[in-house]
Design a protein around this motif. Sequence first.
Motif, mmCIF file in Angstrom:
data_model
loop_
_atom_site.group_PDB
_atom_site.id
_atom_site.type_symbol
_atom_site.label_atom_id
_atom_site.label_comp_id
_atom_site.label_asym_id
_atom_site.label_seq_id
_atom_site.Cartn_x
_atom_site.Cartn_y
_atom_site.Cartn_z
ATOM 1 N N LEU A 261 -9.866 0.852 -8.688
ATOM 2 C CA LEU A 261 -8.885 1.925 -8.624
ATOM 3 C C LEU A 261 -7.697 1.726 -9.550
ATOM 4 O O LEU A 261 -6.837 2.588 -9.645
ATOM 5 N N LEU A 262 -7.619 0.601 -10.232
ATOM 6 C CA LEU A 262 -6.441 0.324 -11.046
ATOM 7 C C LEU A 262 -6.249 1.372 -12.136
ATOM 8 O O LEU A 262 -5.136 1.749 -12.460
ATOM 9 N N SER A 263 -7.357 1.848 -12.699
ATOM 10 C CA SER A 263 -7.241 2.827 -13.780
ATOM 11 C C SER A 263 -6.634 4.137 -13.309
ATOM 12 O O SER A 263 -6.169 4.934 -14.117
ATOM 13 N N ALA A 264 -6.654 4.369 -11.965
ATOM 14 C CA ALA A 264 -6.085 5.608 -11.441
ATOM 15 C C ALA A 264 -4.589 5.502 -11.210
ATOM 16 O O ALA A 264 -3.936 6.497 -10.939
ATOM 17 N N ILE A 265 -4.032 4.304 -11.298
ATOM 18 C CA ILE A 265 -2.623 4.111 -11.009
ATOM 19 C C ILE A 265 -1.804 4.370 -12.267
ATOM 20 O O ILE A 265 -1.867 3.607 -13.223
ATOM 21 N N GLN A 266 -1.082 5.457 -12.252
ATOM 22 C CA GLN A 266 -0.216 5.801 -13.374
ATOM 23 C C GLN A 266 1.232 5.926 -12.935
ATOM 24 O O GLN A 266 2.146 5.705 -13.721
ATOM 25 N N ASP A 267 1.437 6.279 -11.681
ATOM 26 C CA ASP A 267 2.781 6.497 -11.166
ATOM 27 C C ASP A 267 3.558 5.181 -11.134
ATOM 28 O O ASP A 267 3.043 4.168 -10.658
ATOM 29 N N PRO A 268 4.782 5.173 -11.639
ATOM 30 C CA PRO A 268 5.578 3.930 -11.647
ATOM 31 C C PRO A 268 5.764 3.326 -10.256
ATOM 32 O O PRO A 268 5.770 2.099 -10.107
ATOM 33 N N GLU A 269 5.923 4.178 -9.255
ATOM 34 C CA GLU A 269 6.101 3.659 -7.895
ATOM 35 C C GLU A 269 4.853 2.944 -7.416
ATOM 36 O O GLU A 269 4.930 1.875 -6.783
ATOM 37 N N GLU A 270 3.682 3.504 -7.726
ATOM 38 C CA GLU A 270 2.435 2.857 -7.325
ATOM 39 C C GLU A 270 2.246 1.533 -8.073
ATOM 40 O O GLU A 270 1.753 0.548 -7.504
ATOM 41 N N ARG A 271 2.624 1.499 -9.327
ATOM 42 C CA ARG A 271 2.528 0.247 -10.079
ATOM 43 C C ARG A 271 3.464 -0.807 -9.496
ATOM 44 O O ARG A 271 3.131 -1.995 -9.463
ATOM 45 N N ALA A 272 4.620 -0.373 -9.029
ATOM 46 C CA ALA A 272 5.555 -1.312 -8.402
ATOM 47 C C ALA A 272 4.970 -1.866 -7.106
ATOM 48 O O ALA A 272 5.116 -3.056 -6.806
ATOM 49 N N ILE A 273 4.298 -1.015 -6.328
ATOM 50 C CA ILE A 273 3.664 -1.476 -5.088
ATOM 51 C C ILE A 273 2.558 -2.475 -5.413
ATOM 52 O O ILE A 273 2.424 -3.515 -4.766
ATOM 53 N N MET A 274 1.751 -2.163 -6.431
ATOM 54 C CA MET A 274 0.688 -3.074 -6.834
ATOM 55 C C MET A 274 1.247 -4.433 -7.243
ATOM 56 O O MET A 274 0.719 -5.481 -6.869
ATOM 57 N N SER A 275 2.335 -4.417 -8.001
ATOM 58 C CA SER A 275 2.964 -5.656 -8.428
ATOM 59 C C SER A 275 3.456 -6.453 -7.225
ATOM 60 O O SER A 275 3.300 -7.681 -7.157
ATOM 61 N N HIS A 276 4.040 -5.754 -6.261
ATOM 62 C CA HIS A 276 4.554 -6.424 -5.070
ATOM 63 C C HIS A 276 3.414 -7.043 -4.262
ATOM 64 O O HIS A 276 3.512 -8.198 -3.820
ATOM 65 N N LEU A 277 2.326 -6.299 -4.058
ATOM 66 C CA LEU A 277 1.195 -6.832 -3.301
ATOM 67 C C LEU A 277 0.580 -8.042 -4.004
ATOM 68 O O LEU A 277 0.178 -9.009 -3.355
ATOM 69 N N THR A 278 0.510 -7.978 -5.320
ATOM 70 C CA THR A 278 0.004 -9.118 -6.082
ATOM 71 C C THR A 278 0.860 -10.357 -5.831
ATOM 72 O O THR A 278 0.340 -11.461 -5.620
ATOM 73 N N ALA A 279 2.169 -10.182 -5.857
ATOM 74 C CA ALA A 279 3.079 -11.308 -5.648
ATOM 75 C C ALA A 279 2.942 -11.876 -4.243
ATOM 76 O O ALA A 279 2.912 -13.100 -4.055
#
Length: 384
Positions: free
Chosen positions: A255-273
């Motif tokens: 699903l990563l290719s579907a993430i374009q919204d900056p807020e969603e990218r921020a959530i992804m970054s947070h979950l990764t951390a």
Amino acid sequence: MDPSSSPVRLINWDLAGDTAARLAGPGPRLSSREVDAVVADLRAHADASVAHVHRITGLEAARDLRDSSVLIVDRASWSRANVQSFEALLGPALGRLAASKGDAFGPNAALFGSAVTGAEMGTILAFLSSKVLGQYDPFSSLARGGVPAGGRLLLVAPNIVEIERELGVDPADFRLWVCLHEQTHRVQFAAAPWLRDHLRENIGRLTEGLVETTDNFGDRLVAAARGAVAARSRRDGAGSAAAAPESGPDSRPGLLSAIQDPEERAIMSHLTAVMSLLEGHANVVMDAVDASIVPTVKTIRQRFNRRGAHRGPVETWIRRFLGLEAKMRQYADGQRFVSAVVREIGMEGFNAVWERPENLPTERELHHPREWIRRVSGAGPTAG
């Protein structure tokens, strides 16, 4: 009407659980007496390991873990338990998608599609059920309207026996070693009782965003699941070379290719951390284990590392599903982060990370631990 109760289901969860249970192999052959002995021994080691985790981490939460339970399970039971947790995490968002776009599916297409996706998920879990040794599941009580409570630690007895035989290591030492790692995760969530809901909220926000912007969500789910199996198979068969980062057009599936919204990218970054922090912390605890706790720990580490089984397959599947496979190195980053912070301000200073969500490290801070130290404790050198 509650969207999650929509008659259109994108995943047949019951079929997923039944398929996984049916396809999961039984593991090594054991007599009923041997099974009883293994179960009792694993439970004893699970209990004994908590005191060691408490001594190493200094987390007082390890003194009382009554909000969660320890279960010794077989492969089929592990698979069903994970279906329940996936349903708790993904079900609400998928239910809303079904409610909003149910007319586009049609009853027959929806029934067929949910069955196919359920069978796919069950097949994936059946495969993974033969790989995982243990897992702390903080979301177990949330499935199907369960009363919010603690999670459960699952120890997969046939897999532990199979691996200890394969490695030729002392069973008692190996079982304690496995329990130490898994109990560390259990203690993490006990020390931070807010962490489960924090993760659930962020995963839910990310999933909902993806559902709203992705018309072929079901296709992506199946493709991601298949990709996880292929990736795991490559790792199992390629030895040390499999540790290299993947590249090419399939390096960012799911699903990563579907993430374009900056807020969603921020959530992804947070979950990764956060995921990196949890695993890195558990690895640091494991590194603190010496021969006084596990007499043959050096032999176990060497043989287990050579086997290339550092990473739990369930967590690998989740990362693949979310499109995080290319960031596998973040686990080593998490361990380096924890080790660096502990060196600078000690374990007690590091334990501030469990106090509140604001104290969790950012993805940048994983690579610059002194920035986290300055932000959270106000201590440490000025150079990052």
